[in-house]
Design an enzyme around this catalytic site. Structure first.
Site, mmCIF file in Angstrom:
data_model
loop_
_atom_site.group_PDB
_atom_site.id
_atom_site.type_symbol
_atom_site.label_atom_id
_atom_site.label_comp_id
_atom_site.label_asym_id
_atom_site.label_seq_id
_atom_site.Cartn_x
_atom_site.Cartn_y
_atom_site.Cartn_z
ATOM 1 N N ASP A 80 9.974 -7.630 -52.380
ATOM 2 C CA ASP A 80 9.779 -9.070 -51.875
ATOM 3 C C ASP A 80 11.264 -9.546 -51.528
ATOM 4 O O ASP A 80 12.310 -9.086 -51.484
ATOM 5 C CB ASP A 80 9.478 -9.889 -53.162
ATOM 6 C CG ASP A 80 10.323 -10.149 -54.158
ATOM 7 O OD1 ASP A 80 11.010 -9.052 -54.695
ATOM 8 O OD2 ASP A 80 10.495 -11.292 -54.808
ATOM 9 N N GLU A 175 10.768 -9.712 -57.666
ATOM 10 C CA GLU A 175 12.339 -9.820 -58.086
ATOM 11 C C GLU A 175 12.700 -11.519 -57.703
ATOM 12 O O GLU A 175 13.533 -11.935 -58.664
ATOM 13 C CB GLU A 175 13.165 -9.053 -57.729
ATOM 14 C CG GLU A 175 14.733 -8.808 -58.459
ATOM 15 C CD GLU A 175 15.704 -9.771 -57.831
ATOM 16 O OE1 GLU A 175 16.693 -9.748 -58.471
ATOM 17 O OE2 GLU A 175 15.277 -10.446 -56.800
#
Length: 409
Positions: A80, A175
């Site tokens: 991400d 994350e």
């Protein structure tokens, strides 16, 4: 190793922003798009066990080719990108032979990467850089890490003369919103130790990070028509002002560095009737961290006593702790990375993370995991850039760690 650039430029075109408001895992379904692409690519370079699970975690193995028993080493990056800035329709620009000075990212909108604002540019005169076009972030955090890991594994596969133990790789979702380790299966991963490849400039090696917590103040007011409000109205927005004034003005992110902790207000939403304030609390030292959390509790108690009512409620939640507590007990992991860098004539920059990585939580889950550099700068915004030689050095560092890991540590 030149493939690291081609891979990176391809990966950044995937919009993989995470969403902290979502309760799903991954928080955004389009993280699966990149995950599936990576599985296909890993299989194409010969890693037959590559897979993505139902939560968006990608794992794969490069089998050992060393004749002796070696530690299993893991390398981890995240899928991400930060939700703080747009990651859609990223249009990376390659600046060949940067000659110094300002870089015009977007002439039409006059968005400029200015050398006086970002003096680190001076280190990269004569190098090729990858920048944004000024309208999105770049995504080097952490698609550079993904590209570097895959390129290193591919290089090792194509150079069997380099002996190494089993290499495990993983790419995690979410994350950036603090959930990258939530559903990480350490036992399934099966590494003796690992490295996140999620750091900044060339040589950066991080084996300690902030202790982190979130704090949410909820203020209940009382709304009465302003024409008849005397001695009746309680304006929760004004109470919020009191909370904001409670914390030292010099203990904020904008006024701290290094090992200095802070209180950081991230969001305020409110009306007369109800206001919500969100803070994050950070400190490298565990005792100071606990004192900061106590100061937040004292703020809540003080405001309620001042108003002689339970206007304010508070929720504090720990996010992660300083991985130094764990890594000091496994110093060979950090030492191996430092040795690899020195053999490549890279000066290790052992710096504390003013934030956290998946590795912080994974270390407390039984997988010692310091953080390696990707080479990038100015993550999470339009001024993000990454020097291509630093990406190549990151690939070489991963390869060297694997090579040295097959020898006596």
């Amino acid at each position: 190793m030149e493939k690291v650039v081609e891979r990176f430029l391809r990966y950044v075109r995937f919009d993989t922003r995470s969403d902290e408001k979502s309760r799903e895992c991954p928080s955004t379904a389009f993280q699966f798009d990149l995950a599936r692409e990576l599985v296909r690519e890993l299989k194409s370079i010969g890693l037959q066990d590559a897979n993505v699970d139902s939560n968006g975690y990608v794992m794969a193995t490069l089998p050992a080719n060393a004749p002796r028993s070696c530690p299993v080493i893991g390398f981890i990056a995240h899928l991400d990108t930060s939700p703080d800035f747009s990651g859609k329709d990223v249009k990376p620009q390659v600046i060949r032979n940067y000659r110094g000075g300002d870089i015009i990212l977007n002439d039409a909108q006059q968005i400029i990467l200015r050398e006086n604002e970002f003096p680190e540019l001076k280190k990269y005169v004569g190098q090729d850089l990858i920048t944004t076009d000024g309208t999105t972030l770049l995504g080097a955090d952490d698609k550079a890490g993904i590209a570097e890991i895959i390129t290193a594994v591919d290089y090792l596969r194509r150079h069997p003369e380099i002996l190494h133990g089993a290499i495990r790789i993983a790419f995690t979702p979410d994350e950036e919103i603090g959930r990258g380790a939530d559903r990480f299966d350490v036992k399934k991963f099966g590494a003796d130790f690992a490295y996140t490849v999620d750091g900044g400039e060339l040589g950066q090696l991080e084996a300690e990070n902030f202790n982190a917590a979130s704090a949410v103040f909820t203020i209940r007011g009382k709304n009465v028509h302003p024409g008849t409000a005397k001695n009746k109205m309680v304006n929760s927005v004004l109470v919020a002002q009191e909370i904001l004034g409670f914390f030292p003005s010099n203990e904020t992110p904008a006024k701290t560095e290094g090992y200095q902790g802070f209180y950081h207000v991230t969001d305020i939403t409110g009306t007369v009737e109800e206001t919500i304030i969100r803070y994050i609390i950070r400190d490298h030292d565990r005792k100071r961290f606990e004192r900061r959390k106590q100061a937040v509790r004292s703020c809540c108690e003080t405001i309620n006593k001042r108003h002689r009512a339970d206007l304010v409620s508070l929720e504090i939640k720990d996010s992660y702790f300083n991985m130094k507590e764990i890594l000091e007990k496994h110093s060979h992991v950090t030492d191996l990375a430092m040795r690899a860098m020195r053999e490549l004539q890279i000066k290790p920059l052992l710096t504390p993370i003013r934030g956290g990585t998946d590795g912080a939580r994974l270390s407390f889950m039984g997988l010692p995991t310091p953080n390696l550099f990707t080479g990038g700068h100015n993550f999470h915004g339009r001024y993000e850039f990454i020097p291509i030689p630093s990406m190549v050095k990151a690939v070489q560092t991963i390869v060297k760690i694997c090579e040295l890991g097959a020898k006596a540590i």
